[in-house]
Design an enzyme around this catalytic site. Structure first.
Site, PDB file in Angstrom:
ATOM      1  N   ASP A  42       0.843  -1.183   0.000  1.00  0.00           N
ATOM      2  CA  ASP A  42       0.000   0.000   0.000  1.00  0.00           C
ATOM      3  C   ASP A  42       0.884   1.241   0.000  1.00  0.00           C
ATOM      4  O   ASP A  42       1.578   1.520   0.973  1.00  0.00           O
ATOM      5  CB  ASP A  42      -0.918   0.015   1.222  1.00  0.00           C
ATOM      6  CG  ASP A  42      -1.854   1.209   1.195  1.00  0.00           C
ATOM      7  OD1 ASP A  42      -2.874   1.137   0.478  1.00  0.00           O
ATOM      8  OD2 ASP A  42      -1.554   2.217   1.864  1.00  0.00           O
ATOM      9  N   TYR A  47       3.297   9.828   0.286  1.00  0.00           N
ATOM     10  CA  TYR A  47       4.310   9.233   1.153  1.00  0.00           C
ATOM     11  C   TYR A  47       5.719   9.594   0.692  1.00  0.00           C
ATOM     12  O   TYR A  47       6.688   9.367   1.412  1.00  0.00           O
ATOM     13  CB  TYR A  47       4.172   7.711   1.205  1.00  0.00           C
ATOM     14  CG  TYR A  47       2.846   7.212   1.728  1.00  0.00           C
ATOM     15  CD1 TYR A  47       1.946   8.061   2.384  1.00  0.00           C
ATOM     16  CD2 TYR A  47       2.464   5.880   1.550  1.00  0.00           C
ATOM     17  CE1 TYR A  47       0.723   7.602   2.842  1.00  0.00           C
ATOM     18  CE2 TYR A  47       1.247   5.414   2.012  1.00  0.00           C
ATOM     19  CZ  TYR A  47       0.377   6.272   2.649  1.00  0.00           C
ATOM     20  OH  TYR A  47      -0.832   5.806   3.094  1.00  0.00           O
ATOM     21  N   LYS A  76      -2.122   6.175  -4.380  1.00  0.00           N
ATOM     22  CA  LYS A  76      -3.231   7.103  -4.144  1.00  0.00           C
ATOM     23  C   LYS A  76      -2.997   8.467  -4.788  1.00  0.00           C
ATOM     24  O   LYS A  76      -1.858   8.945  -4.861  1.00  0.00           O
ATOM     25  CB  LYS A  76      -3.441   7.285  -2.641  1.00  0.00           C
ATOM     26  CG  LYS A  76      -3.590   5.973  -1.873  1.00  0.00           C
ATOM     27  CD  LYS A  76      -3.751   6.211  -0.389  1.00  0.00           C
ATOM     28  CE  LYS A  76      -3.632   4.915   0.386  1.00  0.00           C
ATOM     29  NZ  LYS A  76      -2.232   4.465   0.500  1.00  0.00           N
ATOM     30  N   HIS A 107      -7.089   9.791  -2.211  1.00  0.00           N
ATOM     31  CA  HIS A 107      -6.494   9.692  -0.875  1.00  0.00           C
ATOM     32  C   HIS A 107      -7.345  10.374   0.203  1.00  0.00           C
ATOM     33  O   HIS A 107      -7.588   9.808   1.276  1.00  0.00           O
ATOM     34  CB  HIS A 107      -5.087  10.304  -0.885  1.00  0.00           C
ATOM     35  CG  HIS A 107      -4.223   9.862   0.236  1.00  0.00           C
ATOM     36  ND1 HIS A 107      -2.847   9.798   0.135  1.00  0.00           N
ATOM     37  CD2 HIS A 107      -4.508   9.444   1.487  1.00  0.00           C
ATOM     38  CE1 HIS A 107      -2.340   9.369   1.284  1.00  0.00           C
ATOM     39  NE2 HIS A 107      -3.327   9.153   2.122  1.00  0.00           N
TER      40      HIS A 107
END
Length: 309
Positions: A42, A47, A76, A107
């Site tokens: 994931d 990130y 996302k 997201h």
């Protein structure tokens, strides 16, 4: 174990989340995870480590450790790219060194000021509040997400951090139904109504922060983790498992997908060892009674506004 999504594709019920993983650690962690048996990663543009994930994936493919079709890769769309969905998806694919995504999620259900494809910045106004773009609707964003499926860039599309009302609206205007809603849920924040709502309508629920955030969220938000709860420690002792294993097993028995994050190799393996025992109905009820309606992700700390209010 896998769950069949409403798109027809199968999603492993446990995955490895890579939020807040250090870039220099990612290669070894992902390779180790694949060796242990993880087949679900994931990721997210926000990130800021998709490129490092891509390097590890390419190594895994070229060395024959695993084939692309054996892995389920999620990433996302960040809020600053709601008006640039296709370009943002292509940017993620390039960084991940992939031809397609298994799952692409919105997201957070809000568009913010665009800061450049893939930069995933969260621009704040002079008042210290997140700079929200009110010209882009979630419906517009979703229809662009649907285009990714017809283009062959994405197999399944879904939501993240949507409540009952926003999920219901998406079902009304969608041509391709969301396959997943990824939400924070754990023993202290069970969100039973949202989970039941999604599952009733054949939307798979993925539990991000399935362990209640633990050290990572305590550092960022000052929150308390359920892993320290004496009730869970008693249940863990009964089954001769760790508290984390009990919490993950609880999530799986709720028919939610769990994506724990860890940067410690020993816990990477521990978190995957949750298929050789089953919690009794009575112990599932014990954990259900622990509900505190306690969210650990608190957006106001960074954005000056609580988006989940």
């Amino acid at each position: 174990m896998e769950i069949t999504l409403n798109s027809g594709f199968k999603m492993p019920i446990i995955g490895l989340g890579v939020w807040r993983m250090e870039k220099e650690e990612l290669r070894d962690l992902i390779i180790d995870a694949i060796k242990i048996g993880y087949r679900h990663l994931d990721c997210a543009a926000n990130y800021k480590n998709e490129a490092e994930v891509g390097e590890a994936l390419t190594e895994a493919f070229t060395t024959g450790l695993v084939k692309r079709e054996d892995l389920f890769i999620t990433t996302k769309l960040w809020s600053s790219d709601h008006g640039h969905v296709i370009e943002a998806c292509k940017d993620s694919l390039k960084k991940l060194q992939l031809d397609y995504l298994d799952l692409f999620l919105v997201h957070i259900p809000i568009a913010t000021k665009h800061t450049g494809i893939g930069t995933t910045d969260s621009a704040l106004g002079d008042d210290g509040v997140l700079d929200i773009d009110t010209t882009i609707s979630l419906e517009t964003t979703w229809h662009d997400m649907e285009k990714l499926v017809s283009m062959g860039l994405v197999r399944s599309i879904g939501l993240s951090n949507y409540d009952v009302f926003l999920t219901r609206d998406c079902l009304a205007y969608s041509k391709i139904k969301p396959a997943v809603n990824q939400i924070e849920t754990h023993p202290y924040f069970q969100r039973d109504s949202l989970v039941k709502f999604c599952q009733k309508l054949n939307i798979c629920v993925t539990a991000h922060t399935p362990l209640g955030g633990a050290t990572a969220n305590a550092e960022w938000f000052g929150t308390v983790s359920c892993l320290d709860d004496p009730v869970l420690k008693d249940v863990a002792e009964k089954y001769k498992q760790t508290v984390a294993q009990i919490v993950l097993r609880w999530g799986i028995q709720r028919k939610t997908v769990v994506i724990p994050k860890t940067s410690k190799p020993e816990r990477l393996e521990e978190n995957f060892q949750v298929f050789d025992f089953q919690l009794s109905k009575e112990d599932m009820e014990v954990i259900k009674s622990m509900e505190r309606n306690y969210r650990t992700h608190q957006t106001a700390k960074f954005w000056g506004i609580e988006l989940y209010a």
